[in-house]
Design a protein around this motif. Structure first.
Motif, mmCIF file in Angstrom:
data_model
loop_
_atom_site.group_PDB
_atom_site.id
_atom_site.type_symbol
_atom_site.label_atom_id
_atom_site.label_comp_id
_atom_site.label_asym_id
_atom_site.label_seq_id
_atom_site.Cartn_x
_atom_site.Cartn_y
_atom_site.Cartn_z
ATOM 1 N N GLY A 27 0.702 -1.099 -0.005
ATOM 2 C CA GLY A 27 -0.074 -0.101 -0.123
ATOM 3 C C GLY A 27 0.968 1.491 0.042
ATOM 4 O O GLY A 27 0.246 2.151 -0.194
ATOM 5 N N LEU A 28 2.186 1.220 0.400
ATOM 6 C CA LEU A 28 3.036 2.303 0.266
ATOM 7 C C LEU A 28 3.335 2.724 -1.200
ATOM 8 O O LEU A 28 3.583 2.144 -2.326
ATOM 9 N N PRO A 29 3.244 4.042 -1.525
ATOM 10 C CA PRO A 29 3.156 4.722 -2.792
ATOM 11 C C PRO A 29 4.451 4.473 -3.554
ATOM 12 O O PRO A 29 4.303 4.415 -5.015
ATOM 13 N N SER A 30 5.830 4.504 -3.138
ATOM 14 C CA SER A 30 6.853 4.724 -3.773
ATOM 15 C C SER A 30 7.654 3.533 -3.407
ATOM 16 O O SER A 30 7.803 2.660 -2.422
ATOM 17 N N ARG A 31 8.612 2.899 -4.519
ATOM 18 C CA ARG A 31 9.520 1.721 -4.202
ATOM 19 C C ARG A 31 10.358 2.223 -3.038
ATOM 20 O O ARG A 31 10.714 1.231 -2.246
ATOM 21 N N ARG A 33 9.760 3.990 -0.486
ATOM 22 C CA ARG A 33 9.174 3.656 0.854
ATOM 23 C C ARG A 33 8.964 2.342 1.101
ATOM 24 O O ARG A 33 9.015 1.904 2.372
ATOM 25 N N ARG A 34 8.623 1.547 0.344
ATOM 26 C CA ARG A 34 8.196 0.168 0.416
ATOM 27 C C ARG A 34 9.419 -0.833 0.679
ATOM 28 O O ARG A 34 9.653 -1.378 1.870
ATOM 29 N N LEU A 35 10.724 -0.431 0.274
ATOM 30 C CA LEU A 35 12.000 -0.791 0.534
ATOM 31 C C LEU A 35 12.240 -0.488 2.099
ATOM 32 O O LEU A 35 13.016 -1.380 2.700
ATOM 33 N N ALA A 36 12.212 0.677 2.269
ATOM 34 C CA ALA A 36 12.767 1.421 3.668
ATOM 35 C C ALA A 36 11.817 0.777 4.746
ATOM 36 O O ALA A 36 12.431 0.274 5.826
ATOM 37 N N HIS A 37 10.651 0.602 4.458
ATOM 38 C CA HIS A 37 9.621 -0.063 5.449
ATOM 39 C C HIS A 37 9.928 -1.634 5.805
ATOM 40 O O HIS A 37 10.077 -2.121 6.775
#
Length: 172
Positions: A27-31, A33-37
């Motif tokens: 659900g996170l909008p950017s690669r 942010r997904r990678l960091a999460h």
């Protein structure tokens, strides 16, 4: 997830793994942010006692429970996952077998219960191998998944290189 206490034990060529379930942050909008999460989540898990505890519990139950209960436990877990993704760090330095250099290692990916996709990466030397098993009900071909994986991997490599440059204050 590896439960090795240090990467020096990679020389031993043994698996010391724990199975953990994590939700992908789709659900996170950017690669980025997904990678960091995902990196933050798995780092917290790796730094905790949870992986080692799960590995010890799995080993203990494997030794103590009858086969029928182990199969029921495996089915219970497998019916709660849609995909398995693993990355296994192999030996950094090339090995020899009977005096001959080992050129590569095949990645064996087990098909597990009703899980629709299993993707595994394995590094040996400076080479990463990818293994993939798709359920026949998945509406795409394995080569399509592998091509998409390669494209995404290149994008994440670029993000990692950028983050590395930002940490040291300039190009490497």
């Amino acid at each position: 997830m590896s439960v090795r206490t240090n990467l020096a034990s990679l020389a031993d060529l043994d698996n010391q793994l724990s199975v953990l379930s994590v939700a992908l942050p789709t659900g996170l909008p950017s690669r980025r942010r997904r990678l960091a999460h995902l990196h933050a989540l798995t780092s917290r898990l790796k730094d905790s006692t949870v992986p080692l505890g799960v590995a010890l519990l799995t080993t203990a139950t494997g030794a103590l429970l009858p086969r029928r209960l182990l199969e029921a436990q495996a089915n219970f877990l497998c019916h709660r996952a849609t995909a398995v993704v693993t990355n296994v760090p192999g030996p950094v330095h090339r090995r020899r077998f009977a005096g001959h250099p080992i050129e590569g290692i095949a990645v064996l990916v087990p098909a597990v219960s009703s899980i629709g996709m299993v993707l595994s990466t394995f590094t040996y030397g400076e080479v990463m191998s990818v293994g993939l098993v798709l359920d026949e009900g998945i509406p795409c071909r394995a080569d399509e998944v592998l091509e998409a994986f390669a494209r995404e991997f290149e994008k994440y490599e670029a993000l990692a290189a950028e983050a590395s440059r930002e940490k040291v204050g300039g190009p490497l």
